[in-house]
Design an enzyme around this catalytic site. Structure first.
Site, mmCIF file in Angstrom:
data_model
loop_
_atom_site.group_PDB
_atom_site.id
_atom_site.type_symbol
_atom_site.label_atom_id
_atom_site.label_comp_id
_atom_site.label_asym_id
_atom_site.label_seq_id
_atom_site.Cartn_x
_atom_site.Cartn_y
_atom_site.Cartn_z
ATOM 1 N N LYS A 11 -10.817 -3.361 -4.396
ATOM 2 C CA LYS A 11 -11.653 -2.162 -4.432
ATOM 3 C C LYS A 11 -11.004 -1.067 -5.248
ATOM 4 O O LYS A 11 -11.680 -0.200 -5.792
ATOM 5 C CB LYS A 11 -11.846 -1.629 -3.002
ATOM 6 C CG LYS A 11 -12.735 -2.488 -2.126
ATOM 7 C CD LYS A 11 -12.644 -2.002 -0.681
ATOM 8 C CE LYS A 11 -13.647 -2.706 0.210
ATOM 9 N NZ LYS A 11 -13.415 -2.418 1.637
ATOM 10 N N LYS A 29 0.826 -1.215 0.000
ATOM 11 C CA LYS A 29 0.000 0.000 0.000
ATOM 12 C C LYS A 29 0.858 1.262 0.000
ATOM 13 O O LYS A 29 0.457 2.274 -0.568
ATOM 14 C CB LYS A 29 -0.935 0.018 1.209
ATOM 15 C CG LYS A 29 -2.088 -0.964 1.078
ATOM 16 C CD LYS A 29 -3.213 -0.589 2.028
ATOM 17 C CE LYS A 29 -4.355 -1.577 1.934
ATOM 18 N NZ LYS A 29 -5.399 -1.293 2.931
ATOM 19 N N LYS A 57 -5.378 -9.967 -7.283
ATOM 20 C CA LYS A 57 -6.625 -10.226 -6.562
ATOM 21 C C LYS A 57 -7.673 -9.171 -6.906
ATOM 22 O O LYS A 57 -7.328 -8.045 -7.285
ATOM 23 C CB LYS A 57 -6.370 -10.340 -5.059
ATOM 24 C CG LYS A 57 -6.169 -9.055 -4.346
ATOM 25 C CD LYS A 57 -6.126 -9.229 -2.833
ATOM 26 C CE LYS A 57 -5.882 -7.842 -2.269
ATOM 27 N NZ LYS A 57 -5.697 -7.731 -0.859
HETATM 28 P P1 AMP Z 1 -11.172 -4.941 3.070
HETATM 29 O O1 AMP Z 1 -12.028 -4.481 1.976
HETATM 30 O O2 AMP Z 1 -9.723 -4.860 2.745
HETATM 31 O O3 AMP Z 1 -11.542 -4.364 4.390
HETATM 32 O O4 AMP Z 1 -11.473 -6.488 3.189
HETATM 33 C C1 AMP Z 1 -12.612 -7.004 3.856
HETATM 34 C C2 AMP Z 1 -12.570 -8.512 3.863
HETATM 35 O O5 AMP Z 1 -12.670 -9.027 2.532
HETATM 36 C C3 AMP Z 1 -11.288 -9.104 4.455
HETATM 37 O O6 AMP Z 1 -11.612 -10.255 5.214
HETATM 38 C C4 AMP Z 1 -10.502 -9.483 3.233
HETATM 39 O O7 AMP Z 1 -9.593 -10.535 3.472
HETATM 40 C C5 AMP Z 1 -11.599 -9.929 2.279
HETATM 41 N N1 AMP Z 1 -11.186 -9.789 0.874
HETATM 42 C C6 AMP Z 1 -10.796 -8.641 0.250
HETATM 43 N N2 AMP Z 1 -10.486 -8.881 -1.040
HETATM 44 C C7 AMP Z 1 -10.690 -10.220 -1.241
HETATM 45 C C8 AMP Z 1 -10.571 -11.089 -2.373
HETATM 46 N N3 AMP Z 1 -10.176 -10.635 -3.564
HETATM 47 N N4 AMP Z 1 -10.862 -12.394 -2.201
HETATM 48 C C9 AMP Z 1 -11.274 -12.873 -0.998
HETATM 49 N N5 AMP Z 1 -11.429 -12.113 0.099
HETATM 50 C C10 AMP Z 1 -11.135 -10.795 -0.006
#
Ligand code: AMP
Ligand code: TRP
Length: 354
Positions: free
Chosen positions: A211, A116, A208
């Site tokens: 967002k 990041k 991956k």
């Molecule tokens: P975040 O948006 O970074 O707060 O992520 C929220 C949750 O979604 C966390 O548990 C991440 O590990 C999961 N997550 C985010 N991106 C992915 C992805 N591409 N595949 C699976 N899980 C994800």
């Protein structure tokens, strides 16, 4: 080791563009955890979000949107505790104490910070560097035993265990003296798994789904309309071979593997079972089936999210109720931690000094 009652905690950042990876890797599994006989806390981690710049007005909307996604996906705010992090001051308080437990060397190893912060590290916020310590505080303020997350959070969960372990060891005498037995914090277990622990971009099977991907076609947003979902799946990158009938045949075929994993997670079956049905099929057959399944699973969630976000007053009431319940638990932990560390606490029985 002390026995800890099962308690589930997880968090999602309100940073916009909630997508299929967030749903399959995290939120869908939060809903499943409710069926276990455990207290579940699901937190919109707004203090984590501001480790990178967030427009204030947009942030407020995004906090409500993630809350709406939780509810729309099936989290019951009466059974689970749904709240946003900044309403419960104990997260920040415990993070400070953990700042004094965690070591620089541990944080220097965190790969998410490196990704990041990128090349311009000197210009990253201190919050971004300290992010994993706040995450440990989120979890351990409730002495949570289980944390469902996607694969990308594995290293942060290991750090959480390291912090818990070091606290338990450094303060072992005080922990025992205050009647907490041998260990005050549990060794929290990450719950990472299933066919969608790491959902990949629809445009590039080596990245991956995220967002922040500049291409909206790389992800399926939870707010996408049915035809957008179907179109993104039709256009998803693939190779030209038919699907294999054995799981080994997905090796070296990241895009095919990803779509099979998404199908499996949406249908609640394994990759093997998907290949049993679709082995030998062309993508021209598989993609429409996947699109139908994705639309059937996601469109109702998007509809419910729209209904819920139209009434921010209701969402704010859910968050306030959750924050009150969360704080009751976290305050007990912090009182105990302050005693263990050796702080003098304000006693409710003291008379005012004149
Ligand atoms: P975040 O948006 O970074 O707060 O992520 C929220 C949750 O979604 C966390 O548990 C991440 O590990 C999961 N997550 C985010 N991106 C992915 C992805 N591409 N595949 C699976 N899980 C994800
Ligand atoms: N770091 C997590 C993510 O980006 C979000 C998060 C913050 C979290 N605190 C947490 C997840 C506590 C689980 C438990 O996905």
């Amino acid at each position: 080791m002390a026995a800890f009652t099962e308690l589930v905690f997880s968090g999602v950042q309100p940073t916009g563009n909630l997508h299929l990876g967030n749903y399959l890797g995290a939120v869908k599994r939060f809903v499943e955890m409710q069926e276990r006989d455990a207290q579940c806390l699901y937190c919109v981690v707004d203090m984590h979000a501001i480790t990178v710049w967030q427009d204030p007005e947009a942030l407020r909307g995004q906090i409500r949107e993630v809350t709406a996604a939780f509810l729309a996906a099936g989290i019951d705010p009466k059974r689970a505790i749904v709240f946003n992090q900044s309403q419960v001051p104990q997260h920040a308080e415990l993070a400070w104490i953990f700042n004094c437990v965690a070591r620089l060397g541990w944080l220097n190893r965190m790969t998410q910070f490196k990704e990041k912060a990128g090349k311009d590290r000197e210009n990253a916020s201190i919050g971004l560097y300290d992010y994993p310590v706040l995450m440990a505080a989120d979890i351990l303020a409730y002495r949570a035993t289980h944390v469902p997350v996607g694969e990308d959070q594995k290293q942060h969960l290991e750090l959480t265990r390291d912090i818990a372990q070091k606290f338990n060891t450094d303060f072992s005498g005080s922990i025992a003296a205050h009647g907490h037995g041998e260990a005050f914090f549990p060794m929290t277990e990450p719950l990472i798994g299933g066919p969608a622990a790491r959902v990949m971009s629809l445009r590039d099977g080596s990245k991956k789904m995220s967002k922040s991907d500049p291409s909206d076609n790389a992800r399926i947003n939870l707010t996408d309309e049915a035809d957008t979902i179907a179109q993104k799946i039709r256009r998803a990158k693939t190779d030209s071979e038919p699907l294999p009938s054995e799981i080994a045949g997905l090796k070296e075929r990241p895009e095919a593997d990803n779509l099979v994993g998404i199908y499996a997670a949406l249908a609640g079956i394994t990759r093997e079972e998907v290949l049993r049905d679709f082995g030998g099929a062309q993508f021209s057959t598989f993609k429409p089936a996947l699109a139908d399944l994705a639309v059937a699973s996601l469109a109702p969630i998007a509809g419910e999210m729209r209904r819920l976000t139209a009434d921010p007053g209701h969402i704010d009431a859910v968050l306030a109720d959750g924050a009150g319940r969360a704080e009751t638990i976290a305050a007990q932990t912090l009182d105990a931690v302050k005693d263990i560390v050796g702080f003098v606490r304000r006693s409710p029985n003291l008379q005012a000094v004149r």
